[in-house]
Design a protein around this motif. Sequence first.
Motif, PDB file in Angstrom:
ATOM      1  N   GLY A 145       0.812  -1.210   0.000  1.00  0.00           N
ATOM      2  CA  GLY A 145       0.000   0.000   0.000  1.00  0.00           C
ATOM      3  C   GLY A 145       0.845   1.258   0.000  1.00  0.00           C
ATOM      4  N   ALA A 146       1.953   1.240   0.738  1.00  0.00           N
ATOM      5  CA  ALA A 146       2.838   2.406   0.768  1.00  0.00           C
ATOM      6  C   ALA A 146       3.459   2.652  -0.602  1.00  0.00           C
ATOM      7  CB  ALA A 146       3.935   2.197   1.813  1.00  0.00           C
ATOM      8  N   TYR A 147       3.858   1.581  -1.283  1.00  0.00           N
ATOM      9  CA  TYR A 147       4.426   1.723  -2.621  1.00  0.00           C
ATOM     10  C   TYR A 147       3.378   2.284  -3.585  1.00  0.00           C
ATOM     11  CZ  TYR A 147       8.795  -0.776  -1.579  1.00  0.00           C
ATOM     12  OH  TYR A 147      10.042  -1.144  -1.096  1.00  0.00           O
ATOM     13  N   TYR A 149       7.712   2.271  -9.451  1.00  0.00           N
ATOM     14  CA  TYR A 149       7.002   1.666  -8.319  1.00  0.00           C
ATOM     15  C   TYR A 149       5.935   0.692  -8.804  1.00  0.00           C
ATOM     16  CZ  TYR A 149       9.369   4.612  -4.986  1.00  0.00           C
ATOM     17  OH  TYR A 149      10.343   5.191  -4.210  1.00  0.00           O
ATOM     18  N   SER A 150       5.294   1.039  -9.913  1.00  0.00           N
ATOM     19  CA  SER A 150       4.318   0.127 -10.496  1.00  0.00           C
ATOM     20  C   SER A 150       4.984  -1.193 -10.873  1.00  0.00           C
ATOM     21  CB  SER A 150       3.686   0.763 -11.734  1.00  0.00           C
ATOM     22  OG  SER A 150       2.838  -0.147 -12.391  1.00  0.00           O
ATOM     23  N   ASP A 151       6.186  -1.108 -11.441  1.00  0.00           N
ATOM     24  CA  ASP A 151       6.907  -2.322 -11.830  1.00  0.00           C
ATOM     25  C   ASP A 151       7.212  -3.193 -10.620  1.00  0.00           C
ATOM     26  OD1 ASP A 151       6.841  -1.479 -14.437  1.00  0.00           O
ATOM     27  OD2 ASP A 151       8.893  -0.703 -14.448  1.00  0.00           O
ATOM     28  N   VAL A 152       7.622  -2.553  -9.527  1.00  0.00           N
ATOM     29  CA  VAL A 152       7.906  -3.313  -8.305  1.00  0.00           C
ATOM     30  C   VAL A 152       6.651  -4.034  -7.829  1.00  0.00           C
ATOM     31  CG1 VAL A 152       8.488  -3.107  -5.854  1.00  0.00           C
ATOM     32  CG2 VAL A 152       9.814  -1.851  -7.565  1.00  0.00           C
ATOM     33  N   LEU A 153       5.527  -3.334  -7.860  1.00  0.00           N
ATOM     34  CA  LEU A 153       4.283  -3.928  -7.397  1.00  0.00           C
ATOM     35  C   LEU A 153       3.829  -5.058  -8.307  1.00  0.00           C
ATOM     36  CD1 LEU A 153       2.464  -0.647  -6.369  1.00  0.00           C
ATOM     37  CD2 LEU A 153       3.230  -2.450  -4.825  1.00  0.00           C
ATOM     38  N   GLN A 154       4.029  -4.892  -9.606  1.00  0.00           N
ATOM     39  CA  GLN A 154       3.609  -5.928 -10.533  1.00  0.00           C
ATOM     40  C   GLN A 154       4.490  -7.174 -10.432  1.00  0.00           C
ATOM     41  OE1 GLN A 154       0.812  -5.748 -12.240  1.00  0.00           O
ATOM     42  NE2 GLN A 154       0.475  -3.715 -11.386  1.00  0.00           N
ATOM     43  N   MET A 155       5.712  -7.018  -9.947  1.00  0.00           N
ATOM     44  CA  MET A 155       6.597  -8.168  -9.771  1.00  0.00           C
ATOM     45  C   MET A 155       6.161  -9.063  -8.629  1.00  0.00           C
ATOM     46  SD  MET A 155      10.374  -6.507 -10.302  1.00  0.00           S
ATOM     47  CE  MET A 155      11.168  -8.046  -9.773  1.00  0.00           C
TER      48      MET A 155
END
Length: 270
Positions: free
Chosen positions: A59-61, A80-86
Amino acid sequence: TRGMELARGLDPAEFAHGLTWRIKAKFMSADWDGALADQAELESLVKESGRRPPGYAQGAYAFTAFCLELRGRPDEADAYSDVLQMGSQRPDYPDEEPAGTVAREFKTELGYLVRAFAHRGDLKLARESLVLEITEKFPEHMAAACDVFALEADWPATRDLVPLMRTVAAEGEIRTLTWFADRLEGLMSADQGDLERAILLLRASADGFGTLGAAWEEAYSNLLLAEAIGKEGRPDLYRSRLLSGLGTFQRLGSVREVERAEALTSRIEP
Protein backbone atom coordinates in the motif's frame (compact mmCIF):
# COMPACT_ATOMS: atom_id res chain seq x y z
CA THR A 1 4.46 7.33 15.40
CA ARG A 2 5.81 7.32 18.94
CA GLY A 3 5.27 3.58 19.26
CA MET A 4 6.92 2.71 15.95
CA GLU A 5 9.93 4.87 16.76
CA LEU A 6 10.54 2.64 19.77
CA ALA A 7 11.00 -0.25 17.32
CA ARG A 8 13.66 1.56 15.30
CA GLY A 9 16.86 -0.43 15.55
CA LEU A 10 15.21 -3.07 17.72
CA ASP A 11 12.65 -4.69 15.45
CA PRO A 12 13.15 -3.71 11.77
CA ALA A 13 10.03 -5.58 10.61
CA GLU A 14 7.81 -3.85 13.16
CA PHE A 15 9.36 -0.50 12.31
CA ALA A 16 8.81 -1.11 8.58
CA HIS A 17 5.20 -2.00 9.25
CA GLY A 18 4.74 1.28 11.09
CA LEU A 19 6.38 3.19 8.25
CA THR A 20 3.82 1.88 5.77
CA TRP A 21 1.00 3.37 7.81
CA ARG A 22 2.84 6.63 8.38
CA ILE A 23 3.50 7.00 4.64
CA LYS A 24 -0.22 6.74 3.95
CA ALA A 25 -1.06 9.16 6.76
CA LYS A 26 1.49 11.73 5.63
CA PHE A 27 0.29 11.56 2.05
CA MET A 28 -3.34 12.04 3.02
CA SER A 29 -2.46 14.89 5.40
CA ALA A 30 -0.52 16.64 2.61
CA ASP A 31 2.98 16.06 3.99
CA TRP A 32 4.15 14.62 0.70
CA ASP A 33 7.83 15.35 1.26
CA GLY A 34 7.62 13.56 4.59
CA ALA A 35 5.86 10.60 2.98
CA LEU A 36 8.56 10.30 0.33
CA ALA A 37 11.28 10.50 2.98
CA ASP A 38 9.61 7.67 4.91
CA GLN A 39 9.28 5.69 1.69
CA ALA A 40 13.03 6.01 1.11
CA GLU A 41 13.66 4.69 4.61
CA LEU A 42 11.25 1.80 4.02
CA GLU A 43 13.04 0.88 0.80
CA SER A 44 16.36 0.95 2.64
CA LEU A 45 15.02 -1.57 5.15
CA VAL A 46 13.71 -3.78 2.34
CA LYS A 47 17.09 -3.63 0.60
CA GLU A 48 18.88 -4.63 3.79
CA SER A 49 16.57 -7.64 4.14
CA GLY A 50 17.61 -8.93 0.72
CA ARG A 51 14.00 -9.80 -0.10
CA ARG A 52 11.15 -8.37 -2.11
CA PRO A 53 8.89 -5.81 -0.42
CA PRO A 54 6.60 -7.57 2.07
CA GLY A 55 2.93 -7.69 1.24
CA TYR A 56 1.92 -5.31 3.99
CA ALA A 57 4.16 -2.62 2.45
CA GLN A 58 2.50 -2.67 -0.97
CA GLY A 59 0.00 0.00 0.00
CA ALA A 60 2.84 2.41 0.77
CA TYR A 61 4.43 1.72 -2.62
CA ALA A 62 1.05 2.36 -4.29
CA PHE A 63 0.56 5.66 -2.45
CA THR A 64 4.08 6.68 -3.49
CA ALA A 65 3.33 5.89 -7.13
CA PHE A 66 0.22 8.07 -6.95
CA CYS A 67 2.13 10.91 -5.30
CA LEU A 68 4.84 10.85 -7.98
CA GLU A 69 2.23 10.70 -10.73
CA LEU A 70 0.54 13.79 -9.29
CA ARG A 71 3.87 15.58 -9.14
CA GLY A 72 4.45 15.00 -12.83
CA ARG A 73 7.11 12.31 -12.44
CA PRO A 74 5.54 9.42 -14.38
CA ASP A 75 8.80 7.53 -14.98
CA GLU A 76 9.42 7.30 -11.25
CA ALA A 77 5.79 6.33 -10.67
CA ASP A 78 6.20 3.56 -13.24
CA ALA A 79 9.21 2.22 -11.37
CA TYR A 80 7.00 1.67 -8.32
CA SER A 81 4.32 0.13 -10.50
CA ASP A 82 6.91 -2.32 -11.83
CA VAL A 83 7.91 -3.31 -8.31
CA LEU A 84 4.28 -3.93 -7.40
CA GLN A 85 3.61 -5.93 -10.53
CA MET A 86 6.60 -8.17 -9.77
CA GLY A 87 4.81 -9.37 -6.71
CA SER A 88 5.50 -9.48 -3.05
CA GLN A 89 6.95 -11.68 -0.42
CA ARG A 90 4.42 -13.39 1.79
CA PRO A 91 5.35 -12.66 5.38
CA ASP A 92 4.27 -16.10 6.52
CA TYR A 93 5.88 -18.10 3.70
CA PRO A 94 8.67 -15.81 2.43
CA ASP A 95 10.26 -18.33 0.11
CA GLU A 96 7.18 -19.92 -1.42
CA GLU A 97 5.75 -17.15 -3.56
CA PRO A 98 7.54 -16.87 -6.91
CA ALA A 99 8.50 -13.55 -8.40
CA GLY A 100 6.12 -12.31 -11.05
CA THR A 101 2.99 -12.89 -9.01
CA VAL A 102 0.85 -10.69 -6.83
CA ALA A 103 -0.97 -12.66 -4.18
CA ARG A 104 -4.69 -11.95 -4.28
CA GLU A 105 -4.76 -10.69 -0.71
CA PHE A 106 -2.10 -8.12 -1.57
CA LYS A 107 -3.99 -6.79 -4.59
CA THR A 108 -6.30 -5.19 -2.06
CA GLU A 109 -3.46 -2.78 -1.25
CA LEU A 110 -3.14 -1.43 -4.78
CA GLY A 111 -6.09 0.96 -4.96
CA TYR A 112 -3.88 4.04 -5.17
CA LEU A 113 -1.88 2.53 -8.02
CA VAL A 114 -5.18 2.29 -9.88
CA ARG A 115 -5.73 5.97 -9.12
CA ALA A 116 -2.31 6.74 -10.62
CA PHE A 117 -3.25 4.94 -13.83
CA ALA A 118 -6.58 6.77 -13.97
CA HIS A 119 -4.95 10.15 -13.36
CA ARG A 120 -2.63 9.78 -16.33
CA GLY A 121 -5.59 8.80 -18.52
CA ASP A 122 -4.80 5.10 -18.92
CA LEU A 123 -8.34 4.05 -18.16
CA LYS A 124 -7.97 0.64 -19.78
CA LEU A 125 -5.12 -0.29 -17.42
CA ALA A 126 -6.91 1.31 -14.49
CA ARG A 127 -10.05 -0.71 -15.14
CA GLU A 128 -8.04 -3.92 -15.59
CA SER A 129 -6.19 -3.30 -12.32
CA LEU A 130 -9.34 -2.56 -10.35
CA VAL A 131 -10.44 -5.67 -8.48
CA LEU A 132 -14.15 -5.01 -8.71
CA GLU A 133 -15.28 -8.16 -6.94
CA ILE A 134 -13.42 -7.14 -3.79
CA THR A 135 -14.10 -3.43 -4.04
CA GLU A 136 -16.90 -3.45 -1.50
CA LYS A 137 -14.58 -4.82 1.17
CA PHE A 138 -11.63 -2.52 0.60
CA PRO A 139 -12.00 1.28 0.84
CA GLU A 140 -8.97 2.09 -1.29
CA HIS A 141 -10.44 0.18 -4.23
CA MET A 142 -13.72 2.03 -3.75
CA ALA A 143 -11.86 5.35 -3.93
CA ALA A 144 -10.09 4.15 -7.07
CA ALA A 145 -13.37 3.02 -8.61
CA CYS A 146 -14.73 6.54 -8.06
CA ASP A 147 -11.90 8.01 -10.13
CA VAL A 148 -12.31 5.45 -12.90
CA PHE A 149 -16.10 5.67 -13.12
CA ALA A 150 -16.02 9.49 -13.11
CA LEU A 151 -13.45 9.69 -15.91
CA GLU A 152 -15.35 7.12 -17.96
CA ALA A 153 -18.71 8.76 -17.15
CA ASP A 154 -19.88 5.28 -16.21
CA TRP A 155 -23.05 6.43 -14.48
CA PRO A 156 -24.77 3.01 -14.42
CA ALA A 157 -21.84 1.64 -12.41
CA THR A 158 -21.91 4.81 -10.30
CA ARG A 159 -25.54 4.21 -9.36
CA ASP A 160 -24.59 0.78 -8.06
CA LEU A 161 -21.41 1.86 -6.29
CA VAL A 162 -22.53 5.02 -4.47
CA PRO A 163 -25.21 3.47 -2.23
CA LEU A 164 -22.87 0.58 -1.45
CA MET A 165 -20.16 3.04 -0.43
CA ARG A 166 -22.56 4.91 1.81
CA THR A 167 -23.59 1.67 3.48
CA VAL A 168 -19.99 0.55 4.04
CA ALA A 169 -19.09 4.04 5.29
CA ALA A 170 -21.90 3.96 7.86
CA GLU A 171 -21.32 0.40 9.00
CA GLY A 172 -17.54 0.66 9.15
CA GLU A 173 -17.39 4.31 10.28
CA ILE A 174 -15.15 5.09 7.30
CA ARG A 175 -15.97 8.74 6.79
CA THR A 176 -13.75 9.23 3.76
CA LEU A 177 -15.91 6.84 1.75
CA THR A 178 -18.86 9.18 2.22
CA TRP A 179 -16.88 12.06 0.73
CA PHE A 180 -15.57 10.01 -2.19
CA ALA A 181 -19.18 8.97 -2.84
CA ASP A 182 -20.32 12.62 -2.61
CA ARG A 183 -17.69 13.57 -5.18
CA LEU A 184 -18.66 10.85 -7.63
CA GLU A 185 -22.40 11.44 -7.30
CA GLY A 186 -21.80 15.19 -7.60
CA LEU A 187 -19.98 14.73 -10.89
CA MET A 188 -22.78 12.52 -12.18
CA SER A 189 -25.32 15.18 -11.18
CA ALA A 190 -23.33 17.90 -12.94
CA ASP A 191 -23.04 15.81 -16.09
CA GLN A 192 -26.79 15.23 -16.08
CA GLY A 193 -27.60 18.91 -15.61
CA ASP A 194 -28.60 18.93 -11.94
CA LEU A 195 -26.32 21.78 -10.95
CA GLU A 196 -27.85 22.43 -7.53
CA ARG A 197 -27.32 18.84 -6.41
CA ALA A 198 -23.82 18.85 -7.89
CA ILE A 199 -22.94 21.93 -5.85
CA LEU A 200 -24.38 20.41 -2.68
CA LEU A 201 -22.49 17.13 -3.06
CA LEU A 202 -19.15 18.54 -4.22
CA ARG A 203 -19.16 21.10 -1.39
CA ALA A 204 -19.92 18.32 1.08
CA SER A 205 -17.03 16.29 -0.33
CA ALA A 206 -14.54 19.15 -0.10
CA ASP A 207 -15.67 20.20 3.37
CA GLY A 208 -15.61 16.62 4.62
CA PHE A 209 -12.05 16.00 3.49
CA GLY A 210 -11.13 19.36 4.97
CA THR A 211 -12.25 18.28 8.44
CA LEU A 212 -9.62 15.51 8.35
CA GLY A 213 -6.87 17.69 6.92
CA ALA A 214 -6.84 15.69 3.67
CA ALA A 215 -5.77 18.79 1.78
CA TRP A 216 -5.28 17.37 -1.71
CA GLU A 217 -8.62 15.58 -1.70
CA GLU A 218 -10.29 18.74 -0.41
CA ALA A 219 -8.64 20.83 -3.11
CA TYR A 220 -9.53 18.32 -5.82
CA SER A 221 -13.21 18.36 -4.88
CA ASN A 222 -13.08 22.17 -4.88
CA LEU A 223 -11.49 22.15 -8.35
CA LEU A 224 -14.19 19.81 -9.65
CA LEU A 225 -16.81 22.09 -8.09
CA ALA A 226 -15.36 25.13 -9.85
CA GLU A 227 -15.22 23.25 -13.15
CA ALA A 228 -18.80 22.09 -12.72
CA ILE A 229 -20.46 25.38 -11.83
CA GLY A 230 -18.39 27.83 -13.84
CA LYS A 231 -18.08 31.50 -13.01
CA GLU A 232 -21.56 32.25 -14.29
CA GLY A 233 -23.25 29.82 -11.91
CA ARG A 234 -22.04 31.07 -8.52
CA PRO A 235 -19.15 33.55 -8.92
CA ASP A 236 -18.61 33.95 -5.16
CA LEU A 237 -18.43 30.21 -4.58
CA TYR A 238 -16.41 29.71 -7.75
CA ARG A 239 -13.73 32.22 -6.75
CA SER A 240 -13.23 31.10 -3.15
CA ARG A 241 -13.17 27.38 -3.89
CA LEU A 242 -10.95 27.71 -6.94
CA LEU A 243 -8.30 29.89 -5.30
CA SER A 244 -8.23 27.68 -2.22
CA GLY A 245 -7.64 24.61 -4.34
CA LEU A 246 -5.02 26.31 -6.49
CA GLY A 247 -2.96 27.28 -3.45
CA THR A 248 -2.94 23.70 -2.18
CA PHE A 249 -1.94 22.28 -5.56
CA GLN A 250 0.90 24.78 -5.89
CA ARG A 251 2.20 23.99 -2.40
CA LEU A 252 2.13 20.24 -3.02
CA GLY A 253 3.42 20.37 -6.59
CA SER A 254 0.36 18.68 -8.09
CA VAL A 255 1.26 19.59 -11.65
CA ARG A 256 -1.80 18.84 -13.74
CA GLU A 257 -4.18 20.20 -11.12
CA VAL A 258 -2.22 23.48 -10.99
CA GLU A 259 -2.64 23.76 -14.76
CA ARG A 260 -6.38 23.05 -14.59
CA ALA A 261 -6.92 25.54 -11.78
CA GLU A 262 -4.81 28.24 -13.39
CA ALA A 263 -6.77 27.87 -16.62
CA LEU A 264 -9.95 28.64 -14.67
CA THR A 265 -8.51 31.62 -12.77
CA SER A 266 -8.33 33.57 -16.01
CA ARG A 267 -12.11 33.80 -15.80
CA ILE A 268 -11.97 35.58 -12.45
CA GLU A 269 -12.35 39.34 -12.67
CA PRO A 270 -9.64 41.38 -10.87
